[in-house]
Design a protein around this motif. Structure first.
Motif, PDB file in Angstrom:
ATOM      1  N   GLY A 199       0.562  -1.229  -0.115  1.00  0.00           N
ATOM      2  CA  GLY A 199       0.182   0.437  -0.033  1.00  0.00           C
ATOM      3  C   GLY A 199       0.820   1.190   0.250  1.00  0.00           C
ATOM      4  O   GLY A 199       2.290   0.722  -0.185  1.00  0.00           O
ATOM      5  N   SER A 222      -2.519   5.538   3.875  1.00  0.00           N
ATOM      6  CA  SER A 222      -3.178   5.030   4.395  1.00  0.00           C
ATOM      7  C   SER A 222      -4.338   4.004   3.236  1.00  0.00           C
ATOM      8  O   SER A 222      -5.019   3.225   3.825  1.00  0.00           O
ATOM      9  CB  SER A 222      -4.303   5.782   5.273  1.00  0.00           C
ATOM     10  OG  SER A 222      -5.075   6.512   4.104  1.00  0.00           O
ATOM     11  N   GLU A 223      -3.196   4.427   2.010  1.00  0.00           N
ATOM     12  CA  GLU A 223      -4.627   3.414   0.650  1.00  0.00           C
ATOM     13  C   GLU A 223      -3.953   1.965   0.576  1.00  0.00           C
ATOM     14  O   GLU A 223      -2.740   1.550   0.670  1.00  0.00           O
ATOM     15  CB  GLU A 223      -4.077   4.288  -0.247  1.00  0.00           C
ATOM     16  CG  GLU A 223      -4.979   3.854  -1.624  1.00  0.00           C
ATOM     17  CD  GLU A 223      -4.901   4.310  -2.721  1.00  0.00           C
ATOM     18  OE1 GLU A 223      -5.629   4.166  -3.570  1.00  0.00           O
ATOM     19  OE2 GLU A 223      -2.948   5.615  -2.980  1.00  0.00           O
ATOM     20  N   ARG A 224      -4.908   0.958   0.212  1.00  0.00           N
ATOM     21  CA  ARG A 224      -3.909  -0.337   0.636  1.00  0.00           C
ATOM     22  C   ARG A 224      -4.399  -0.985  -1.310  1.00  0.00           C
ATOM     23  O   ARG A 224      -5.376  -0.068  -1.710  1.00  0.00           O
ATOM     24  CB  ARG A 224      -4.994  -1.589   0.973  1.00  0.00           C
ATOM     25  CG  ARG A 224      -5.302  -0.997   2.566  1.00  0.00           C
ATOM     26  CD  ARG A 224      -6.722  -2.154   2.849  1.00  0.00           C
ATOM     27  NE  ARG A 224      -6.814  -3.662   2.595  1.00  0.00           N
ATOM     28  CZ  ARG A 224      -7.494  -4.085   2.054  1.00  0.00           C
ATOM     29  NH1 ARG A 224      -8.755  -3.986   1.523  1.00  0.00           N
ATOM     30  NH2 ARG A 224      -7.075  -5.326   2.063  1.00  0.00           N
ATOM     31  N   LEU A 225      -3.439  -0.701  -1.506  1.00  0.00           N
ATOM     32  CA  LEU A 225      -3.086  -0.883  -3.272  1.00  0.00           C
ATOM     33  C   LEU A 225      -2.998  -2.444  -3.517  1.00  0.00           C
ATOM     34  O   LEU A 225      -4.244  -2.417  -4.427  1.00  0.00           O
ATOM     35  CB  LEU A 225      -1.892  -0.666  -3.381  1.00  0.00           C
ATOM     36  CG  LEU A 225      -2.077   1.061  -3.748  1.00  0.00           C
ATOM     37  CD1 LEU A 225      -0.154   0.937  -4.409  1.00  0.00           C
ATOM     38  CD2 LEU A 225      -2.762   1.749  -4.142  1.00  0.00           C
ATOM     39  N   ASP A 253      -6.452  -4.883  -7.541  1.00  0.00           N
ATOM     40  CA  ASP A 253      -6.896  -3.609  -6.776  1.00  0.00           C
ATOM     41  C   ASP A 253      -7.993  -3.146  -5.568  1.00  0.00           C
ATOM     42  O   ASP A 253      -9.179  -4.422  -5.452  1.00  0.00           O
ATOM     43  CB  ASP A 253      -8.357  -3.040  -8.113  1.00  0.00           C
ATOM     44  CG  ASP A 253      -8.979  -2.050  -7.308  1.00  0.00           C
ATOM     45  OD1 ASP A 253      -8.740  -1.016  -6.176  1.00  0.00           O
ATOM     46  OD2 ASP A 253      -9.456  -1.353  -8.071  1.00  0.00           O
ATOM     47  N   LYS A 306      -8.853  -1.889  -3.192  1.00  0.00           N
ATOM     48  CA  LYS A 306      -9.961  -0.067  -2.966  1.00  0.00           C
ATOM     49  C   LYS A 306     -11.027  -0.578  -2.916  1.00  0.00           C
ATOM     50  O   LYS A 306     -11.772  -1.464  -3.418  1.00  0.00           O
ATOM     51  CB  LYS A 306      -9.559   0.842  -4.061  1.00  0.00           C
ATOM     52  CG  LYS A 306      -8.369   1.196  -4.286  1.00  0.00           C
ATOM     53  CD  LYS A 306      -8.438   2.585  -5.842  1.00  0.00           C
ATOM     54  CE  LYS A 306      -7.065   2.905  -5.689  1.00  0.00           C
ATOM     55  NZ  LYS A 306      -7.079   3.754  -7.131  1.00  0.00           N
ATOM     56  N   LYS A 348      -6.205  -2.004   7.064  1.00  0.00           N
ATOM     57  CA  LYS A 348      -5.121  -1.227   7.401  1.00  0.00           C
ATOM     58  C   LYS A 348      -4.295  -1.090   7.228  1.00  0.00           C
ATOM     59  O   LYS A 348      -3.567  -1.544   8.417  1.00  0.00           O
ATOM     60  CB  LYS A 348      -5.602  -0.612   8.560  1.00  0.00           C
ATOM     61  CG  LYS A 348      -7.404  -0.483   9.135  1.00  0.00           C
ATOM     62  CD  LYS A 348      -7.816  -0.384  10.421  1.00  0.00           C
ATOM     63  CE  LYS A 348      -9.153  -0.718  11.001  1.00  0.00           C
ATOM     64  NZ  LYS A 348      -9.423  -0.156  12.360  1.00  0.00           N
ATOM     65  N   THR A 349      -3.252  -0.116   7.185  1.00  0.00           N
ATOM     66  CA  THR A 349      -1.516   0.058   6.802  1.00  0.00           C
ATOM     67  C   THR A 349      -1.239   0.960   7.918  1.00  0.00           C
ATOM     68  O   THR A 349      -0.590   0.704   7.962  1.00  0.00           O
ATOM     69  CB  THR A 349      -1.767   0.920   5.718  1.00  0.00           C
ATOM     70  OG1 THR A 349      -2.606   2.864   5.707  1.00  0.00           O
ATOM     71  CG2 THR A 349      -2.754   0.193   4.643  1.00  0.00           C
TER      72      THR A 349
END
Length: 203
Positions: free
Chosen positions: A82, A85-88, A102, A104, A178-179
């Motif tokens: 990620g 705070s974004e999980r990729l 993806d 998201k 959660k990152t």
């Protein structure tokens, strides 16, 4: 010495010099799950925990990760990547490889697409049936990853693993949804493969 012998000697010497030239001073990393002497010398330790150890090195095109479990056999893993705070995306290894490209908005686990890993690889868990038709599992020493740098987010990346059988998180206590507790990875701080080997040789 006749012409045929001269030709043979010339070909043999040329072949020998080609092999010698193709063998660099700093050995490469073979993605097979078995660690040979010097293969990971100089790699940076990203996480030294008892549930698992993660080391990294790079070259101009790829990031290499070595994941080991001191107390347990290697039995597959999900690698989440990620940014902030974004999980990729998630890279899965068991007896085959899959990618969930993806993450998201995702609230439940998905394997993603099997066998389409064009820009990354990792050694799988191999199994076979013996002469008694009983399945045998070949457990590697490590999961060795090769990931194209172009696949990783620009700037700082975040990583976390869900280790399989028995299940554990790396880093400990991290949540794949959660990152916040994931490992931070700055590619610029990861040593180059050849440079790492040279530093080890000087030591």
């Amino acid at each position: 010495m006749n012409i045929r012998k001269i030709w043979c000697v010339g070909r043999c010497l040329a072949a020998a010099s080609t092999v010698a030239a193709a063998t660099p001073a700093a050995a490469g990393i073979l993605i097979n799950g078995y660690v040979h002497d010097g293969e990971w010398d100089g790699a940076r330790t990203l996480y030294p925990g008892s549930e698992g150890r993660l080391e990294a090195v790079r070259d101009s095109e790829f990031l290499y990760l070595k994941l080991t479990r001191p107390q347990e056999p290697m039995s597959g893993a999900d690698l989440y990547i990620g940014r902030a705070s974004e999980r990729l995306f998630m890279l899965h290894v068991s007896s085959a490889l899959s990618e969930d490209a993806d993450l998201k908005g995702q609230t439940a686990y998905e394997y993603g697409i099997w066998g389409k890993n064009a820009d990354w690889t990792v050694n799988p868990i191999n199994n076979y049936y013996d002469s008694n038709r009983k399945m045998q599992v070949v457990t590697p020493d490590a999961h060795e990853y090769q990931i194209a740098l172009s696949k990783l987010p620009t700037g700082e990346s975040k990583l976390m693993f869900v280790l399989k059988r028995p299940e554990a998180r790396l880093p400990a206590g991290a949540d794949e949804m959660k990152t916040d507790g994931w490992l931070r990875l700055d590619i610029g701080s990861v040593p180059f493969l050849r440079d790492a080997a040279r530093r080890k040789g000087r030591g």
